[in-house]
Write an enzyme that holds these catalytic residues in place. Structure first.
Site, PDB file in Angstrom:
ATOM      1  N   ASP A  49     -14.244   2.780  -1.392  1.00 32.02           N
ATOM      2  CA  ASP A  49     -14.819   3.804  -0.447  1.00 32.02           C
ATOM      3  C   ASP A  49     -15.303   5.086  -1.325  1.00 32.02           C
ATOM      4  O   ASP A  49     -16.364   5.709  -0.959  1.00 32.02           O
ATOM      5  CB  ASP A  49     -13.829   4.085   0.571  1.00 32.02           C
ATOM      6  N   GLY A 134       3.828   6.439   6.588  1.00 25.64           N
ATOM      7  CA  GLY A 134       3.901   6.027   5.074  1.00 25.64           C
ATOM      8  C   GLY A 134       3.769   4.527   4.613  1.00 25.64           C
ATOM      9  O   GLY A 134       4.225   4.064   3.820  1.00 25.64           O
ATOM     10  N   ASP A 191     -10.760   5.253   6.090  1.00 24.41           N
ATOM     11  CA  ASP A 191      -9.641   5.731   6.894  1.00 24.41           C
ATOM     12  C   ASP A 191     -10.245   6.312   8.504  1.00 24.41           C
ATOM     13  O   ASP A 191     -10.179   5.905   9.580  1.00 24.41           O
ATOM     14  CB  ASP A 191      -8.710   6.385   6.739  1.00 24.41           C
ATOM     15  N   TYR A 243      -3.223   8.159  -7.205  1.00 22.31           N
ATOM     16  CA  TYR A 243      -4.523   7.767  -6.543  1.00 22.31           C
ATOM     17  C   TYR A 243      -5.808   8.803  -6.991  1.00 22.31           C
ATOM     18  O   TYR A 243      -6.834   8.170  -7.057  1.00 22.31           O
ATOM     19  CB  TYR A 243      -4.617   8.341  -4.835  1.00 22.31           C
TER      20      TYR A 243
END
Length: 399
Positions: A49, A134, A191, A243
């Site tokens: 993404d 999580g 998301d 990330y």
């Protein structure tokens, strides 16, 4: 066979009741309303993404519910059933780097809408959720998107129109900005798009290069299948630097290749592109992104042809690439995937950002309990915390 419990989703009545009850326990009076947004499972297309690529999530039936009431000042007072504590600030104090904690996500959405010219004013809100926290199922986006809906619909407030896809795309962009700039998680936009723009019974094909979406039929029942989600209980955190490091590597590679994003690198041009990069690590990261985008295209082609039962090898290849080239898997994820396949899954892969979180397994209808038991046994043999399971269907978006 020992029954393995499945995490059930709340229906609208139950979620609304819980949110209103927590609001009443915390604040005087009643809320202006209750809004909710789903978590998501990504079928395929991981770490694409933020590279201009394609991804294919579905909205879960598991949702976050927000009971909210406007305040006459600019104070924000939040309470969460999950967190067990309240969070407070003034909207005037919300800025990049200025607030922290779970409340930064909803306060960040209010800040982002204000930046667009849609100020909200202060608010009291109670949050309840059955989206696992999580677990890599986007509990943070569900939180942001539920508040985004509240901010556009609470009496006296206005914002992008959630009755249109363009309005929902604008809300998703505001939620991404809140997560990136206020909460400090440098994530992409999949998301929030899944939570706000999905449709029940459909997978959301999201082209992150231009924001275009297409709703692809995803009927597990018709295909005689179930999608088992395995929460490994290995909690992941997208703000721990791993990330962001992957994203920075990809952006640097795109710059070195003189392309806007890695989406411009095609499978036929991959070898030539890799030869231009210095170092094994950027080559492996780029190889994952380019091949993963191709897998999304192949997955969608199979769905369009009514061949859902044939997507398993693509799921398996995606996990191998994420574990090997992108290095975002974890021991628990690898064990879950391997055990699910050995127990009869047609395909399995990690889902979400990785470093823990959840895996998904495509299994024959009725086989979820047996596959879940096999995964639980494999976890016990490794000394891991027992996993948690849910069976996913493509649910409706935030409302």
């Amino acid at each position: 066979m020992t029954a393995v419990p499945m995490l059930e989703a709340w229906d609208e009545t139950e979620g609304t009741r819980r949110a209103r009850a927590l609001f009443a326990e915390t604040f005087d009076g009643a809320p202006d309303g209750v809004w909710s947004a789903p978590g998501r499972v990504n079928l395929i297309g991981e770490h694409t993404d933020y590279n201009g690529g394609l991804c294919l999530p579905i909205a879960l039936e598991h949702r976050t519910f927000v009971a909210l009431r406007r305040r006459p000042d600019d104070r924000v007072h939040l309470v969460s059933e999950r967190e067990g504590s309240s969070w407070q600030t003034a909207l005037a104090d919300v800025a990049p780097g200025a607030v922290s904690g779970w409340g930064a996500y909803p306060a960040g959405v209010a800040w982002a809408l204000d930046q667009l010219g849609h100020p909200t004013g202060g608010f009291d809100a109670a949050v309840v959720s059955c989206v696992p926290y999580g677990a890599g199922l986007s509990s943070s986006a569900a939180l942001e998107c539920a508040f985004a809906m509240a901010f556009t619909a609470a009496p006296g407030w206005a914002g992008p129109d959630p009755g249109t896809d363009a309005g929902r795309a604008a809300l998703a962009a505001a939620c991404v900005r809140a997560e990136n700039e206020i909460a400090g998680a440098n994530t992409g936009g999949m998301d929030q798009a899944a939570s706000l723009r999905s449709r029940a019974g459909r997978a959301l094909l999201l082209d992150t290069r231009d924001g275009h979406v297409e709703h692809i039929p995803f009927d597990l029942t018709e295909a005689g299948l179930e999608l088992l989600v395995i929460d490994t209980r290995a909690e992941h955190a997208l703000v721990d630097g791993q990330y962001a490091q992957r994203r920075a590597t990809c952006e640097a590679a795109a710059a070195a290749l003189e392309v806007p994003t890695l989406r411009e690198i095609t499978p036929s041009g991959l070898d030539a592109a890799l030869a231009q990069l210095d170092g094994d690590e950027p080559r492996r990261r780029v190889r994952h992104v380019v091949t993963e985008i191709a897998r999304v295209e192949q997955f969608v082609d199979l769905l369009r042809a009514g061949r859902l039962r044939e997507v398993g090898p693509l799921m398996d290849a995606s996990h191998a690439s994420l574990a090997g080239d992108y290095e975002v898997s974890a021991a628990e994820l690898d064990v879950a995937v391997r055990a699910a396949r050995q127990a009869g899954a047609l395909g399995a892969r990690m889902t979400g950002g990785g470093f823990g979180g959840s895996a998904i397994a495509l299994v024959p209808a009725g086989a979820s309990p047996a596959v879940a038991e096999a995964v639980t046994g494999a976890f016990a043999a490794e000394g891991f915390t027992a996993p948690v399971f849910l069976v996913a269907t493509a649910g409706p978006p935030a409302h």
